[in-house]
Design an enzyme around this catalytic site. Sequence first.
Site, PDB file in Angstrom:
ATOM      1  N   GLN B  23      -5.893   4.697  12.904  1.00  0.00           N
ATOM      2  CA  GLN B  23      -6.284   3.377  12.420  1.00  0.00           C
ATOM      3  C   GLN B  23      -5.516   3.123  11.133  1.00  0.00           C
ATOM      4  OE1 GLN B  23      -9.477   1.284  13.108  1.00  0.00           O
ATOM      5  NE2 GLN B  23      -8.596  -0.109  11.621  1.00  0.00           N
ATOM      6  N   GLY B  24      -4.679   2.084  11.140  1.00  0.00           N
ATOM      7  CA  GLY B  24      -3.911   1.786   9.943  1.00  0.00           C
ATOM      8  C   GLY B  24      -4.405   0.509   9.312  1.00  0.00           C
ATOM      9  N   ALA B  25      -3.658   0.041   8.338  1.00  0.00           N
ATOM     10  CA  ALA B  25      -4.068  -1.179   7.642  1.00  0.00           C
ATOM     11  C   ALA B  25      -3.863  -2.406   8.515  1.00  0.00           C
ATOM     12  CB  ALA B  25      -3.267  -1.321   6.357  1.00  0.00           C
ATOM     13  N   GLU B  26      -2.902  -2.288   9.424  1.00  0.00           N
ATOM     14  CA  GLU B  26      -2.559  -3.466  10.200  1.00  0.00           C
ATOM     15  C   GLU B  26      -2.879  -3.330  11.678  1.00  0.00           C
ATOM     16  OE1 GLU B  26       1.264  -4.887   8.998  1.00  0.00           O
ATOM     17  OE2 GLU B  26       1.559  -5.801  10.963  1.00  0.00           O
ATOM     18  N   VAL B  29      -3.979   2.386  16.864  1.00  0.00           N
ATOM     19  CA  VAL B  29      -3.138   2.998  17.884  1.00  0.00           C
ATOM     20  C   VAL B  29      -4.016   3.765  18.869  1.00  0.00           C
ATOM     21  CG1 VAL B  29      -1.253   4.610  18.313  1.00  0.00           C
ATOM     22  CG2 VAL B  29      -1.214   3.210  16.261  1.00  0.00           C
ATOM     23  N   LYS B  42      -0.351  -0.073  20.688  1.00  0.00           N
ATOM     24  CA  LYS B  42      -0.488  -0.459  19.280  1.00  0.00           C
ATOM     25  C   LYS B  42      -1.080  -1.856  19.259  1.00  0.00           C
ATOM     26  CE  LYS B  42       2.163  -0.757  15.058  1.00  0.00           C
ATOM     27  NZ  LYS B  42       3.407  -0.340  14.414  1.00  0.00           N
ATOM     28  N   ASP B 146       9.916   1.272   6.982  1.00  0.00           N
ATOM     29  CA  ASP B 146       8.911   2.282   6.652  1.00  0.00           C
ATOM     30  C   ASP B 146       9.470   3.651   6.980  1.00  0.00           C
ATOM     31  OD1 ASP B 146       5.428   2.909   7.684  1.00  0.00           O
ATOM     32  OD2 ASP B 146       6.553   3.456   5.882  1.00  0.00           O
TER      33      ASP B 146
END
Lengths: 175, 238
Positions: B23-26, B29, B42, B146
């Site tokens: 779990q990311g900021a945006e 997955v 994603k 990134d």
Amino acid sequence: MASQSYELELFPNCKVTLALFDGVENCQDLKRCIMEGKVDAALLNVSMIIEPFQVLVSANKAFHVQQHGKMKTRNINSEILFNLSPTNNISESFKRFGVSNEDKSLLAVVLNDSNGEKLQRLTEQVEGTRIDMNQLKDFTDEAKIKKVYKIQDTELTNSTLLDAVICRMATKDAS
Amino acid sequence: MEPDGAPTSSVGQTCDVGELIKQGAEARVYSTTFMGRPTIVKERFKKKYRHPTLDKKLTHRRTTREVTAILRCRKSGICTPTVYFVDYESHRIYMENIENSTTVRDYVASEQKETQETNPETLVSLAQKIGTLLATMHDNDVIHGDLTTSNMLLRQPVDSSSPVVLIDFGLSSVSGLHEDKGVDLYVLERAFLSTHPNTENIFEHILVTYRKKSKKSSDVLKKLDEVRMRGRKRSMIG
């Protein structure tokens, strides 16, 4: 197996059946039947197909856009042809990925044929022999595929031809 | 059951998309299969603090940028996951799950531990691969956005022929500006040196290879020097 049926994870109630025909004498008639709506199938140019996965990726997208009312072509069968193409030119996709009048073989894609009736009806109309799906690779024209999908050998140093094709199909709308 | 920015499941849980693995900021997955193939999904979720029209546009743009960058890199011979399907309705990208792989991050750490040398041959050769990859990418005007060693994978078993697989193009863009490429390299430099102690020489090998392999490298590397001078506690006199 004479024909192969697949279920799509994302569309569990949708079935995709593939059948390969050779020695076909009436491609021109069959094309006309499709235009007239007498044949409920997509008839693909076998030389442009590497593996069933390629067709399933196209069918998956076809079901998706149909569900959301965003098909670019008239019906879901023609949408399958369109999704195989690396470009957004509809008539070009029919010409390149659909059967031509002089073709002697074809790959039929029949959707949601739960009792096999559609395939049966189609088989009756094809003047040719149904052959085993395993023979699909014998018809694949890699040179033509590379040309149509514009795949250079640089890309193939680290990728299979199939992956290169699938990626183009999947990212077509992005540009 | 629209994702609304707040996590609706925790890592390890399975929902209709698949098993949540990050779990990311945006984006979230998930791991699943697509026609039997191991797949990553994603999913960019809605940001409720944004105006909905703007959110839809931005998310769509990010999604298209990501897949465009992937294809562009592929065409130039860079190893990336294969994109199988893009769902623009729910902003989901279905792509190949590179199984049996290790991140460059883990690989560097384990090589350093194992060999106890500062410049093991394996890492020098890896640095050259990375340098070549970055040169190719930048010569095709793709900015990754990134670059970290966690976004580079090596398929196992790792040997001299294993290519580096580049992943996570979520912040990618297309740009010919030397500034953007310089910043891209700077991001990697900071990430590399802070994650892997005593790897200045290894990173230098990346830049040396980059200079050799890239056609526009001198301008980009000049920009990199300039970017290094910026930032906190740095004098801009130069």
